[in-house]
Write a protein that holds these residues in place. Sequence first.
Motif, mmCIF file in Angstrom:
data_model
loop_
_atom_site.group_PDB
_atom_site.id
_atom_site.type_symbol
_atom_site.label_atom_id
_atom_site.label_comp_id
_atom_site.label_asym_id
_atom_site.label_seq_id
_atom_site.Cartn_x
_atom_site.Cartn_y
_atom_site.Cartn_z
ATOM 1 N N PHE B 182 0.851 -1.193 0.000
ATOM 2 C CA PHE B 182 0.000 0.000 0.000
ATOM 3 C C PHE B 182 0.883 1.237 0.000
ATOM 4 C CE2 PHE B 182 -2.444 3.493 1.562
ATOM 5 C CZ PHE B 182 -3.701 3.294 1.043
ATOM 6 N N ALA B 183 0.548 2.203 -0.846
ATOM 7 C CA ALA B 183 1.251 3.484 -0.821
ATOM 8 C C ALA B 183 0.337 4.538 -1.431
ATOM 9 C CB ALA B 183 2.556 3.410 -1.613
ATOM 10 N N GLU B 184 0.492 5.760 -0.972
ATOM 11 C CA GLU B 184 -0.245 6.855 -1.601
ATOM 12 C C GLU B 184 0.581 8.126 -1.500
ATOM 13 O OE1 GLU B 184 -3.918 7.137 0.809
ATOM 14 O OE2 GLU B 184 -3.113 8.993 1.628
ATOM 15 N N TYR B 192 -6.829 13.458 1.272
ATOM 16 C CA TYR B 192 -7.121 12.588 0.149
ATOM 17 C C TYR B 192 -5.901 12.523 -0.759
ATOM 18 C CZ TYR B 192 -12.072 11.983 1.070
ATOM 19 O OH TYR B 192 -13.279 11.606 1.608
ATOM 20 N N ALA B 193 -5.641 11.323 -1.255
ATOM 21 C CA ALA B 193 -4.443 11.121 -2.050
ATOM 22 C C ALA B 193 -4.597 11.739 -3.436
ATOM 23 C CB ALA B 193 -4.172 9.624 -2.188
ATOM 24 N N MET B 194 -3.470 12.201 -3.991
ATOM 25 C CA MET B 194 -3.435 12.564 -5.410
ATOM 26 C C MET B 194 -3.566 11.283 -6.229
ATOM 27 S SD MET B 194 -0.525 15.457 -5.812
ATOM 28 C CE MET B 194 0.618 14.890 -4.567
ATOM 29 N N VAL B 195 -2.811 10.281 -5.797
ATOM 30 C CA VAL B 195 -2.874 8.937 -6.369
ATOM 31 C C VAL B 195 -2.541 7.957 -5.258
ATOM 32 C CG1 VAL B 195 -2.089 7.400 -8.216
ATOM 33 C CG2 VAL B 195 -1.758 9.857 -8.445
ATOM 34 N N GLY B 196 -3.188 6.816 -5.274
ATOM 35 C CA GLY B 196 -2.875 5.783 -4.289
ATOM 36 C C GLY B 196 -2.956 4.417 -4.929
ATOM 37 N N LEU B 197 -2.326 3.442 -4.269
ATOM 38 C CA LEU B 197 -2.295 2.080 -4.802
ATOM 39 C C LEU B 197 -2.394 1.072 -3.668
ATOM 40 C CD1 LEU B 197 -1.813 -0.092 -6.957
ATOM 41 C CD2 LEU B 197 0.640 0.394 -6.810
ATOM 42 N N ASP B 210 -1.257 -14.083 -8.961
ATOM 43 C CA ASP B 210 -2.529 -13.446 -8.588
ATOM 44 C C ASP B 210 -2.342 -12.005 -8.122
ATOM 45 O OD1 ASP B 210 -3.647 -15.915 -9.099
ATOM 46 O OD2 ASP B 210 -3.610 -16.543 -6.991
ATOM 47 N N VAL B 211 -1.545 -11.263 -8.876
ATOM 48 C CA VAL B 211 -1.302 -9.861 -8.504
ATOM 49 C C VAL B 211 -2.552 -9.041 -8.807
ATOM 50 C CG1 VAL B 211 0.082 -7.804 -8.980
ATOM 51 C CG2 VAL B 211 1.168 -10.061 -8.954
ATOM 52 N N ARG B 212 -2.963 -8.264 -7.851
ATOM 53 C CA ARG B 212 -4.105 -7.345 -8.038
ATOM 54 C C ARG B 212 -3.686 -5.941 -7.621
ATOM 55 N NH1 ARG B 212 -9.243 -10.098 -8.347
ATOM 56 N NH2 ARG B 212 -10.305 -8.270 -7.518
ATOM 57 N N LEU B 213 -3.651 -5.040 -8.571
ATOM 58 C CA LEU B 213 -3.254 -3.653 -8.316
ATOM 59 C C LEU B 213 -4.485 -2.763 -8.439
ATOM 60 C CD1 LEU B 213 -0.100 -3.564 -10.639
ATOM 61 C CD2 LEU B 213 -0.102 -3.887 -8.151
ATOM 62 N N ALA B 214 -4.899 -2.149 -7.344
ATOM 63 C CA ALA B 214 -6.084 -1.285 -7.380
ATOM 64 C C ALA B 214 -5.654 0.153 -7.094
ATOM 65 C CB ALA B 214 -7.117 -1.756 -6.359
ATOM 66 N N TYR B 215 -5.757 0.977 -8.128
ATOM 67 C CA TYR B 215 -5.407 2.396 -7.995
ATOM 68 C C TYR B 215 -6.621 3.209 -7.571
ATOM 69 C CZ TYR B 215 -0.729 2.114 -9.953
ATOM 70 O OH TYR B 215 0.608 1.855 -10.141
ATOM 71 N N PHE B 216 -6.374 4.248 -6.767
ATOM 72 C CA PHE B 216 -7.465 5.180 -6.443
ATOM 73 C C PHE B 216 -6.992 6.613 -6.658
ATOM 74 C CE2 PHE B 216 -5.893 6.170 -2.115
ATOM 75 C CZ PHE B 216 -5.124 5.048 -1.848
ATOM 76 N N GLY B 217 -7.984 7.494 -6.827
ATOM 77 C CA GLY B 217 -7.669 8.892 -7.135
ATOM 78 C C GLY B 217 -7.326 9.098 -8.604
ATOM 79 N N VAL B 218 -7.622 8.113 -9.441
ATOM 80 C CA VAL B 218 -7.268 8.218 -10.861
ATOM 81 C C VAL B 218 -8.483 8.194 -11.788
ATOM 82 C CG1 VAL B 218 -4.963 7.250 -10.583
ATOM 83 C CG2 VAL B 218 -6.884 5.719 -11.045
ATOM 84 N N GLY B 219 -9.690 8.229 -11.224
ATOM 85 C CA GLY B 219 -10.889 8.176 -12.057
ATOM 86 C C GLY B 219 -12.129 8.160 -11.185
ATOM 87 N N ALA B 220 -13.241 7.723 -11.765
ATOM 88 C CA ALA B 220 -14.518 7.763 -11.046
ATOM 89 C C ALA B 220 -14.603 6.725 -9.934
ATOM 90 C CB ALA B 220 -15.668 7.570 -12.032
#
Lengths: 162, 278
Positions: B182-184, B192-197, B210-220
């Motif tokens: 986890f990093a943001e 609130y993050a500019m971008v987070g993962l 089984d890598v799952r990368l979920a980004y936040f702050g990059v869209g809806a």
Amino acid sequence: MSDTQIDIALTVNGEPVSERVDARKTLVDFLRDDLGLTGSHIGCEQGFCGACTVRVDGEIVRGCLMLAAQCDGATVETIEGLSDSGEIADLQKAFAERNALQCGYCTPGMITAAQDLLQRGGVPSRDEIREHLSGNYCRCTGYHAIVDAVEAVAEARAGGRK
Amino acid sequence: MKPAPFAYKKARTLDEAMALLGGQPDARLLAGGQSLIAGLNMRLSAPSLLIDINGIAGLDGIALKDGKVEIAALTRYAAAERSDIIAKHAPLIARALPHIGHVAIRNRGTLGGSLAYADPAAELPACLLALDGEVEATGPKGKRSIKAVDFFKGLFETALRPDEILTALRLPAAGKDSRVGFAELARRHGDYAMVGLAASARAAGKGLADVRLAYFGVGATAVRAKKAEAALEKSDVEAAVAALDLDPPDDVQATGATKKHLAGVLLRRVAQQLMEAA
């Protein structure tokens, strides 16, 4: 009582209070406007600045992000209560001595948040102090003097040991 | 600013809350309120009724059940931070929690509230997506489970029906070979993050599966970067960065191009975490 006017009974700074409040009134507006406790300040009204930080049932919260109606039965402590009880006397003195305040607008929230950290005991690192106070904006000091003051009080309370 | 007028009712039971919710289409549930009340103060929304669910017994708590960590909706961030079950069995949540708001916010904010609010820059929806978790929705006809991938529909939009209440979230408990990261990047810690993962994977030999990368702050909504996941499963971090299939829009915090660059920075950091033994 309609659902837009709510009767609440709570304890504020050790004293019982019963009032009828607008459902939409935030806790900090209630404290300031209805009870005259103007030490809790209003900055942003959206949870960013921390100027309205008060204690509810022993935990610090944003006074602008709780409704007064939610505080029925709660125990609320404001900077006035913390100051009168002497609980934060050493923090107040350290803030004054180290110029950890200039305009003073953030100071009630800052001291309330700092006391929340120091109550946990031990001597927090400067990073831990900064992290704990990260939710409280100060636009004057640049924070350095605030961290100095909180650290000095933590060390003094721990008996001078580092 | 101050909120527009609304009525307030404190529900004592889930049934009472559902009845109130069903009876008033523009009512909102009040859980921790740390996003909702800020929005009301700014008059971004003006519901006619707030239904306070904080007094409903049994709607908080964390348990380990059938290989899953079940977190009741009203569980506050501060309680999750103190939870041994979270620390041991939900390490991604444990890593994300310190980034969520500030101490005073975490004392009130709830895990269920964050998911139901579905802020695109919030940490928890991305964690749920990275872990392939699910939410439990309770409505007049009973309970149903909704997978994270089906739950987040758009900007502040979820698959919850108007008369449903999010009552719990469930995550697969971490096993011996689970890896999380986890990093943001935020201008101030806790904002609130500019971008987070948020990321999860399974250790497989010297590499990852089984890598799952979920980004936040990059869209809806939070989004997975599937091409980068595939590259990371081949242990090629730079290829994963190059393969990042994100197209973040500009927002008040940063341009889309900046966000895209920062997404790569975060991927390198999180890949490092995934490759370390838990």
